[in-house]
Design a protein around this motif. Structure first.
Motif, PDB file in Angstrom:
ATOM      1  N   GLY A 187       0.833  -1.189   0.000  1.00 18.34           N
ATOM      2  CA  GLY A 187       0.000   0.000   0.000  1.00 18.34           C
ATOM      3  C   GLY A 187       0.868   1.239   0.000  1.00 18.34           C
ATOM      4  O   GLY A 187       2.065   1.196  -0.300  1.00 18.34           O
ATOM      5  N   GLU A 207       2.133  -2.252   4.940  1.00 18.81           N
ATOM      6  CA  GLU A 207       0.799  -2.803   4.755  1.00 18.81           C
ATOM      7  C   GLU A 207       0.568  -3.057   3.280  1.00 18.81           C
ATOM      8  O   GLU A 207       1.276  -2.517   2.419  1.00 18.81           O
ATOM      9  CB  GLU A 207      -0.272  -1.856   5.309  1.00 18.81           C
ATOM     10  CG  GLU A 207      -0.298  -0.505   4.611  1.00 18.81           C
ATOM     11  CD  GLU A 207      -1.278   0.453   5.233  1.00 18.81           C
ATOM     12  OE1 GLU A 207      -1.528   0.354   6.446  1.00 18.81           O
ATOM     13  OE2 GLU A 207      -1.799   1.307   4.488  1.00 18.81           O
ATOM     14  N   GLU A 233      -1.661  -5.882   0.236  1.00 19.15           N
ATOM     15  CA  GLU A 233      -2.508  -7.026  -0.081  1.00 19.15           C
ATOM     16  C   GLU A 233      -1.629  -8.227  -0.423  1.00 19.15           C
ATOM     17  O   GLU A 233      -0.765  -8.145  -1.299  1.00 19.15           O
ATOM     18  CB  GLU A 233      -3.412  -6.715  -1.274  1.00 19.15           C
ATOM     19  CG  GLU A 233      -4.437  -5.639  -1.004  1.00 19.15           C
ATOM     20  CD  GLU A 233      -5.350  -5.415  -2.202  1.00 19.15           C
ATOM     21  OE1 GLU A 233      -4.975  -5.808  -3.334  1.00 19.15           O
ATOM     22  OE2 GLU A 233      -6.444  -4.864  -2.009  1.00 19.15           O
ATOM     23  N   THR A 286      -7.347 -12.982  -1.109  1.00 22.13           N
ATOM     24  CA  THR A 286      -6.481 -11.836  -0.829  1.00 22.13           C
ATOM     25  C   THR A 286      -6.602 -11.462   0.639  1.00 22.13           C
ATOM     26  O   THR A 286      -7.709 -11.238   1.141  1.00 22.13           O
ATOM     27  CB  THR A 286      -6.875 -10.623  -1.694  1.00 22.13           C
ATOM     28  OG1 THR A 286      -6.729 -10.966  -3.076  1.00 22.13           O
ATOM     29  CG2 THR A 286      -5.985  -9.427  -1.383  1.00 22.13           C
ATOM     30  N   GLU A 334      -5.660  -8.738   3.605  1.00 22.35           N
ATOM     31  CA  GLU A 334      -5.187  -7.396   3.936  1.00 22.35           C
ATOM     32  C   GLU A 334      -4.160  -7.572   5.067  1.00 22.35           C
ATOM     33  O   GLU A 334      -4.507  -8.070   6.143  1.00 22.35           O
ATOM     34  CB  GLU A 334      -6.337  -6.507   4.401  1.00 22.35           C
ATOM     35  CG  GLU A 334      -7.394  -6.263   3.333  1.00 22.35           C
ATOM     36  CD  GLU A 334      -6.869  -5.448   2.169  1.00 22.35           C
ATOM     37  OE1 GLU A 334      -5.949  -4.611   2.381  1.00 22.35           O
ATOM     38  OE2 GLU A 334      -7.365  -5.639   1.045  1.00 22.35           O
ATOM     39  N   ASP A 337      -0.835  -6.312   7.572  1.00 29.67           N
ATOM     40  CA  ASP A 337      -0.073  -5.247   8.240  1.00 29.67           C
ATOM     41  C   ASP A 337       1.154  -5.852   8.894  1.00 29.67           C
ATOM     42  O   ASP A 337       1.052  -6.893   9.564  1.00 29.67           O
ATOM     43  CB  ASP A 337      -0.911  -4.559   9.325  1.00 29.67           C
ATOM     44  CG  ASP A 337      -2.010  -3.689   8.744  1.00 29.67           C
ATOM     45  OD1 ASP A 337      -1.678  -2.787   7.958  1.00 29.67           O
ATOM     46  OD2 ASP A 337      -3.183  -3.923   9.068  1.00 29.67           O
ATOM     47  N   GLY A 383      -3.093 -10.469   9.353  1.00 26.94           N
ATOM     48  CA  GLY A 383      -3.833 -10.359   8.111  1.00 26.94           C
ATOM     49  C   GLY A 383      -5.270 -10.812   8.271  1.00 26.94           C
ATOM     50  O   GLY A 383      -5.593 -11.607   9.157  1.00 26.94           O
ATOM     51  N   THR A 397      -9.031 -11.742   5.913  1.00 28.83           N
ATOM     52  CA  THR A 397      -9.751 -11.916   4.666  1.00 28.83           C
ATOM     53  C   THR A 397     -11.114 -12.513   4.966  1.00 28.83           C
ATOM     54  O   THR A 397     -11.367 -12.970   6.087  1.00 28.83           O
ATOM     55  CB  THR A 397      -8.977 -12.816   3.679  1.00 28.83           C
ATOM     56  OG1 THR A 397      -9.575 -12.717   2.378  1.00 28.83           O
ATOM     57  CG2 THR A 397      -8.981 -14.275   4.123  1.00 28.83           C
TER      58      THR A 397
END
Length: 195
Positions: A116, A121, A123, A138, A140, A142, A160, A162
């Motif tokens: 990102g 962070e 995907e 996928t 997300e 951090d 993470g 999802t």
């Protein structure tokens, strides 16, 4: 120090400084219980069932200077599902749901990390194999932090999330738990020890 030695020392220092940080391999610290795979699913639309998988292992590659090259592999023993209720666990492990006797493992293998605006962070894309079916998912992700540990090692930590639809993997939760159970939220967090 002679001019020659001074020049060699300066060259050596500049070479070290110019050497980029290399990607490092990490083993997920399941032995120290610094890793969790948890899930949340609606029960009839009235409440939530929470659970986790207690037995899994994995590894990842991480380079802070090239986060796009990050990779993750995880293998989960599906029979280790635990919702803090023995009869419910037995039901969820049965052929009606996970069918753990036929599909004893679930796996995730990453295919791409898309950072990102903040490189900590992004995907994490990859293939999830569950109930004998492989689908792209996928997470997300951090990065929580990294550094030396008290035992002489070096660690990196991530989390993470999802959401998956079990029906995509041949598990029809909707018929058994109601329309609100169409989605299952997955949450992972782990520390990896540099190898």
């Amino acid at each position: 120090m002679t001019p020659l030695r001074t020049g060699l020392a300066a060259f050596a220092l500049s070479a070290v400084a110019a050497t980029p940080a290399l990607a490092a391999d990490y083993k997920i610290d399941t032995e120290g219980a610094h890793a969790f795979i948890q899930f949340k699913v609606s029960h009839l639309g009235y409440s939530y069932e929470l659970g986790q998988f207690r037995d899994f292992d994995g590894s990842f590659t991480y380079d802070p200077d090239d986060v796009k090259a990050s990779k993750v592999n995880v293998t989960v023993q599906t029979d280790s599902l635990d919702t803090n209720h023995a009869e419910r666990d037995k039901h969820l492990k049965s052929a009606e749901f996970l069918d753990v006797s036929k599909y004893p493992t679930a796996t995730f293998e990453s295919t791409q990390f898309v950072p990102g605006d903040d490189k900590n962070e992004g995907e994490l894309k990859g293939n999830l194999t569950l109930h004998g079916v492989t689908k792209p998912v996928t997470f997300e992700v951090d990065r929580i932090g990294g550094g030396d540990d008290p035992w002489g090692g070096y660690r990196q930590g991530f989390e993470g999330e999802t959401t998956i639809q079990p029906a995509d993997f041949g598990i029809d939760m909707v018929k058994k738990l109601g329309p609100a159970s169409e989605n299952v939220e997955l949450y992972i967090t782990f520390e990896g020890i540099r190898q």
